[in-house]
Scaffold this motif. Structure first.
Motif, PDB file in Angstrom:
ATOM      1  N   GLY A 113       0.848  -1.193   0.000  1.00 16.95           N
ATOM      2  CA  GLY A 113       0.000   0.000   0.000  1.00 16.95           C
ATOM      3  C   GLY A 113       0.880   1.238   0.000  1.00 16.95           C
ATOM      4  N   ALA A 114       0.879   1.980  -1.116  1.00 17.46           N
ATOM      5  CA  ALA A 114       1.807   3.102  -1.262  1.00 17.46           C
ATOM      6  C   ALA A 114       1.135   4.457  -1.109  1.00 17.46           C
ATOM      7  CB  ALA A 114       2.495   3.034  -2.626  1.00 17.46           C
ATOM      8  N   SER A 115      -0.167   4.520  -1.417  1.00 18.50           N
ATOM      9  CA  SER A 115      -0.911   5.777  -1.294  1.00 18.50           C
ATOM     10  C   SER A 115      -2.347   5.413  -0.963  1.00 18.50           C
ATOM     11  CB  SER A 115      -0.836   6.567  -2.600  1.00 18.50           C
ATOM     12  OG  SER A 115      -1.532   7.793  -2.502  1.00 18.50           O
ATOM     13  N   PRO A 116      -2.851   5.799   0.221  1.00 19.94           N
ATOM     14  CA  PRO A 116      -4.132   5.276   0.709  1.00 19.94           C
ATOM     15  C   PRO A 116      -5.336   5.726  -0.096  1.00 19.94           C
ATOM     16  CG  PRO A 116      -3.280   6.960   2.181  1.00 19.94           C
ATOM     17  CD  PRO A 116      -2.200   6.686   1.195  1.00 19.94           C
ATOM     18  N   GLY A 117      -6.399   4.926   0.027  1.00 21.51           N
ATOM     19  CA  GLY A 117      -7.650   5.169  -0.669  1.00 21.51           C
ATOM     20  C   GLY A 117      -8.085   3.912  -1.398  1.00 21.51           C
ATOM     21  N   ARG A 118      -9.397   3.685  -1.488  1.00 23.61           N
ATOM     22  CA  ARG A 118      -9.927   2.516  -2.191  1.00 23.61           C
ATOM     23  C   ARG A 118     -10.728   2.997  -3.396  1.00 23.61           C
ATOM     24  NH1 ARG A 118     -13.399  -1.729   1.151  1.00 23.61           N
ATOM     25  NH2 ARG A 118     -11.392  -1.876   2.217  1.00 23.61           N
ATOM     26  N   VAL A 119     -10.358   2.523  -4.589  1.00 23.32           N
ATOM     27  CA  VAL A 119     -11.032   2.944  -5.817  1.00 23.32           C
ATOM     28  C   VAL A 119     -11.228   1.750  -6.738  1.00 23.32           C
ATOM     29  CG1 VAL A 119     -10.231   5.342  -5.827  1.00 23.32           C
ATOM     30  CG2 VAL A 119      -8.808   3.563  -6.852  1.00 23.32           C
ATOM     31  N   SER A 120     -12.236   1.854  -7.602  1.00 24.58           N
ATOM     32  CA  SER A 120     -12.485   0.862  -8.640  1.00 24.58           C
ATOM     33  C   SER A 120     -12.372   1.531  -9.997  1.00 24.58           C
ATOM     34  CB  SER A 120     -13.891   0.256  -8.492  1.00 24.58           C
ATOM     35  OG  SER A 120     -14.038  -0.387  -7.240  1.00 24.58           O
ATOM     36  N   GLY A 121     -11.906   0.778 -10.986  1.00 32.81           N
ATOM     37  CA  GLY A 121     -11.784   1.333 -12.320  1.00 32.81           C
ATOM     38  C   GLY A 121     -11.444   0.269 -13.334  1.00 32.81           C
ATOM     39  N   ARG A 122     -11.587   0.631 -14.574  1.00 32.90           N
ATOM     40  CA  ARG A 122     -11.283  -0.267 -15.674  1.00 32.90           C
ATOM     41  C   ARG A 122      -9.772  -0.342 -15.874  1.00 32.90           C
ATOM     42  NH1 ARG A 122     -10.928   0.898 -20.921  1.00 32.90           N
ATOM     43  NH2 ARG A 122     -11.629   3.052 -20.554  1.00 32.90           N
ATOM     44  N   VAL A 123      -9.235  -1.549 -16.091  1.00 32.80           N
ATOM     45  CA  VAL A 123      -7.795  -1.735 -16.263  1.00 32.80           C
ATOM     46  C   VAL A 123      -7.342  -1.155 -17.601  1.00 32.80           C
ATOM     47  CG1 VAL A 123      -5.972  -3.455 -16.617  1.00 32.80           C
ATOM     48  CG2 VAL A 123      -7.678  -3.782 -14.802  1.00 32.80           C
ATOM     49  N   VAL A 124      -6.326  -0.291 -17.554  1.00 31.80           N
ATOM     50  CA  VAL A 124      -5.625   0.143 -18.760  1.00 31.80           C
ATOM     51  C   VAL A 124      -4.139  -0.126 -18.543  1.00 31.80           C
ATOM     52  CG1 VAL A 124      -7.322   1.874 -19.449  1.00 31.80           C
ATOM     53  CG2 VAL A 124      -5.446   2.530 -17.935  1.00 31.80           C
ATOM     54  N   LEU A 125      -3.445  -0.458 -19.635  1.00 33.76           N
ATOM     55  CA  LEU A 125      -2.058  -0.902 -19.509  1.00 33.76           C
ATOM     56  C   LEU A 125      -1.045   0.106 -20.026  1.00 33.76           C
ATOM     57  CD1 LEU A 125      -2.555  -4.635 -20.555  1.00 33.76           C
ATOM     58  CD2 LEU A 125      -2.482  -3.670 -18.250  1.00 33.76           C
ATOM     59  N   THR A 126      -1.508   1.213 -20.577  1.00 31.99           N
ATOM     60  CA  THR A 126      -0.590   2.246 -21.054  1.00 31.99           C
ATOM     61  C   THR A 126      -1.083   3.615 -20.619  1.00 31.99           C
ATOM     62  OG1 THR A 126      -1.695   2.661 -23.175  1.00 31.99           O
ATOM     63  CG2 THR A 126      -0.079   0.860 -23.109  1.00 31.99           C
ATOM     64  N   ALA A 127      -0.143   4.547 -20.522  1.00 27.45           N
ATOM     65  CA  ALA A 127      -0.501   5.921 -20.173  1.00 27.45           C
ATOM     66  C   ALA A 127      -1.395   6.532 -21.247  1.00 27.45           C
ATOM     67  CB  ALA A 127       0.765   6.755 -19.990  1.00 27.45           C
ATOM     68  N   GLU A 128      -1.146   6.185 -22.503  1.00 30.27           N
ATOM     69  CA  GLU A 128      -1.954   6.723 -23.597  1.00 30.27           C
ATOM     70  C   GLU A 128      -3.420   6.311 -23.461  1.00 30.27           C
ATOM     71  OE1 GLU A 128       0.929   5.180 -23.927  1.00 30.27           O
ATOM     72  OE2 GLU A 128       2.174   6.903 -24.502  1.00 30.27           O
ATOM     73  N   GLU A 129      -3.666   5.038 -23.095  1.00 26.69           N
ATOM     74  CA  GLU A 129      -5.043   4.579 -22.899  1.00 26.69           C
ATOM     75  C   GLU A 129      -5.712   5.344 -21.760  1.00 26.69           C
ATOM     76  OE1 GLU A 129      -5.663   0.032 -23.478  1.00 26.69           O
ATOM     77  OE2 GLU A 129      -3.605   0.303 -22.741  1.00 26.69           O
ATOM     78  N   ALA A 130      -4.971   5.592 -20.692  1.00 21.77           N
ATOM     79  CA  ALA A 130      -5.534   6.324 -19.559  1.00 21.77           C
ATOM     80  C   ALA A 130      -5.911   7.744 -19.968  1.00 21.77           C
ATOM     81  CB  ALA A 130      -4.535   6.355 -18.401  1.00 21.77           C
ATOM     82  N   MET A 131      -5.058   8.385 -20.751  1.00 22.99           N
ATOM     83  CA  MET A 131      -5.312   9.757 -21.173  1.00 22.99           C
ATOM     84  C   MET A 131      -6.542   9.855 -22.075  1.00 22.99           C
ATOM     85  SD  MET A 131      -1.333  10.720 -21.960  1.00 22.99           S
ATOM     86  CE  MET A 131      -1.711  12.214 -22.865  1.00 22.99           C
ATOM     87  N   CYS A 132      -6.810   8.787 -22.838  1.00 26.55           N
ATOM     88  CA  CYS A 132      -7.937   8.807 -23.773  1.00 26.55           C
ATOM     89  C   CYS A 132      -9.257   8.369 -23.131  1.00 26.55           C
ATOM     90  CB  CYS A 132      -7.641   7.906 -24.977  1.00 26.55           C
ATOM     91  SG  CYS A 132      -6.280   8.501 -26.009  1.00 26.55           S
TER      92      CYS A 132
END
Length: 545
Positions: free
Chosen positions: A403-422
């Motif tokens: 655990g490096a930065s606290p908080g619990r979140v859900s989201g769709r898996v993306v494998l590249t920074a470009e996918e996250a940005m889009c």
């Protein structure tokens, strides 16, 4: 403006370079605008605190701005040459000497902390001649050739824009003979890709490395970080040239990054990673499997004891949590950087109150409220409440990391920074490790998950500073094609939803609902420090202006 401030501004226009031990007649920690954050920290640790800091000098932030506006300043060569000669006299070595070479690190340092966003070159001064001298003077061929291959890789990727993934790799523990062959292959590949070799002349190496540091201010990754942090685009960065100390000398050497307190929980205990027989980039890069600090205590007890004393002195001096980079060379502790540490909301609350109660630090209520505004306190309440909520029965655990930065979140898996940005929905960026090139995608994600790296890796530090939940070092997980696979047989495909908990390190398949709603009494029980701050805030509201 005060007369002292006027004098500093005039000084900045006359001198573009300052040694770490220069007497500025004001505390160096107040000169971030001139020296950059790293330069100011190095000068403060050298002068006011008297720590073991490898000597060196800082090329000022105004010089960077001048370079970016008009090119290389005409009088900068002479200033750098004079300081390199002075550094050589202090070290008893000379840059480019084939018998006993002076080697330096060239590091950026902006006035505002931008972890990992700007450029660094280590072991500068090595070439085919000086590497032989380093091998002779150190009586360690493996160390010398390992340092040379590190320099070539870093110079090529940082200065010559050769993608690091195009360079040949080498297994750990290689013999001197294998390292020699690897260096030859590296040089050939670099020249093939860049159209020219790495310069043989150390003076030319230094000039090009300094220019690369200045240019890195305008890199895409730096711009993306500044946009997220609302940092002025026109500030520029300082550049620090520092005598090398070597964490890759052997088993009694190593490198680490440590916070004076836990930046996630605020617990008053040192928090960080250590990597034996390594250099600093190995730790923050996230690709190496680091050791907890207790490893240093067990294997280098004297260095560890000195480190603990140093950390306490830094906290007393800065009256805040500090983030420290250090190297142990042949058992001796060296300090390479200090800065005010980035922390999560829960940690900010606890640290501020604990430092108010610490008689030697004694933060005032006004200082506490300035450091922990209502927005931070609200985020801390939400984080504590989330940690108190157990997942419903029937959820599937994919893996557990750090655990490096606290908080619990859900989201769709993306494998590249470009996918996250889009993406136009909540996504979790899943990577083996992150690098500065990923920051735009990290900024667009609700959570970060890496399969490698430690608690002070790039992913951990950036996520923590931005308040993005993150799990790092999930070694039981691996990325294969478009799948994230667990050693236990479970897997998810890119596009599927996962949930991460940045406090516990748990990673679940699907969106994990909580079994209990937020309860104020749970927050008070787990973080009573909030009550103290709320009381001070109320007292300030009712106090006469």
């Amino acid at each position: 403006m005060s007369k002292r401030s006027d004098r500093n501004e005039m000084e900045a226009m006359v001198n573009g370079v300052y040694s770490f031990d220069h007497d500025h007649e004001v505390p160096a920690r107040e000169l971030g605008h001139l020296l950059g954050g790293k330069g100011a920290g190095l000068a403060e640790m050298t002068g006011a605190l008297g720590f073991n800091v490898p000597p060196g000098f800082t090329i000022t932030v105004p010089m960077c701005r001048a370079y970016l506006a008009q090119g290389w300043p005409a009088d900068l060569d002479a200033e750098i040459s004079a300081h390199i000669d002075q550094l050589g006299e202090v070290m008893g070595r000379r840059l480019g000497d084939p018998m006993d070479p002076l080697l330096v690190a060239v590091r950026s340092g902006a006035p505002v902390s931008m972890p990992g966003m700007l450029d660094t070159v280590l072991n500068l001064g090595l070439n085919d001649d000086t590497v032989e001298g380093l091998a002779r003077i150190s009586a360690d061929e493996r160390f010398a050739w390992d340092s040379y291959r590190r320099f070539l890789s870093m110079f090529a990727s940082t200065v010559m824009d050769v993608p690091r993934e195009t360079l040949p790799e080498i297994e750990a523990g290689a013999t001197p003979e294998v390292l020699r062959g690897h260096v030859a292959a590296l040089k050939e590949r670099i020249a093939e890709y860049a159209g020219r070799p790495v310069p043989h002349d150390p003076v030319q190496q230094l000039r090009e490395a300094i220019e690369a540091v200045f240019r890195s201010w305008g890199s895409d990754r730096a711009r993306a970080y500044r946009k997220h942090e609302s940092i002025d685009e026109n500030i520029g960065t300082g550049c620090n040239v520092q005598a090398m100390v070597f964490g890759n000398r052997g088993d009694d050497s190593g490198t680490g990054v440590v916070f004076t307190r836990d930046p996630s929980t605020g617990e008053a205990t040192p928090f960080g990673d250590y990597l034996p027989c390594a250099q600093g980039e190995d730790v923050v890069g996230g690709n190496a499997r680091t050791e907890p600090l207790i490893y240093l205590a067990e294997h280098q007890p004297d260095a560890y004891a000195e480190l603990l004393e140093t950390l306490r002195r830094l906290e007393l001096h800065y009256r805040d949590i500090c983030d420290v980079e250090f190297t142990v060379e042949n058992g001796k502790l060296w300090l390479l950087q200090t800065r005010i540490g980035k922390r999560g909301a829960v940690a900010a609350v606890r640290i501020a109150v604990d430092m108010a109660d610490d008689a030697e630090i004694g933060l005032t209520p006004a200082e506490v409220l300035a450091r922990v505004p209502e927005a931070t306190r609200a985020r801390a309440r939400a984080e504590v409440a989330a940690q108190a909520q157990d997942p419903e029965e029937g959820t599937t655990l994919l893996g557990i990391g750090l655990g490096a930065s606290p908080g619990r979140v859900s989201g769709r898996v993306v494998l590249t920074a470009e996918e996250a940005m889009c993406a136009d929905d909540d996504v979790i960026l899943v990577r083996t490790s992150t690098s500065p090139e990923d920051v735009a995608g990290m900024s667009a994600s609700v959570g970060i998950l890496t399969t490698q790296g430690g608690l002070v890796s790039h992913a951990a530090v950036v996520a923590r500073g931005w308040g993005i939940p993150a799990v790092v070092g999930a070694h039981t997980l691996s990325i294969s094609g478009d799948q994230v696979r667990s050693d236990g047989g479970s897997s998810v495909t890119a596009g599927e939803v996962i949930t991460i908990d940045g406090a516990t390190g748990c990673v679940w398949i699907g969106e994990v609902a909580a079994s209990a709603a937020e309860a104020a009494d749970v927050v008070v029980e787990r973080l009573p420090h909030l009550l103290r701050i709320d009381e001070w805030a109320q007292q300030r509201e009712v106090s006469p202006a």
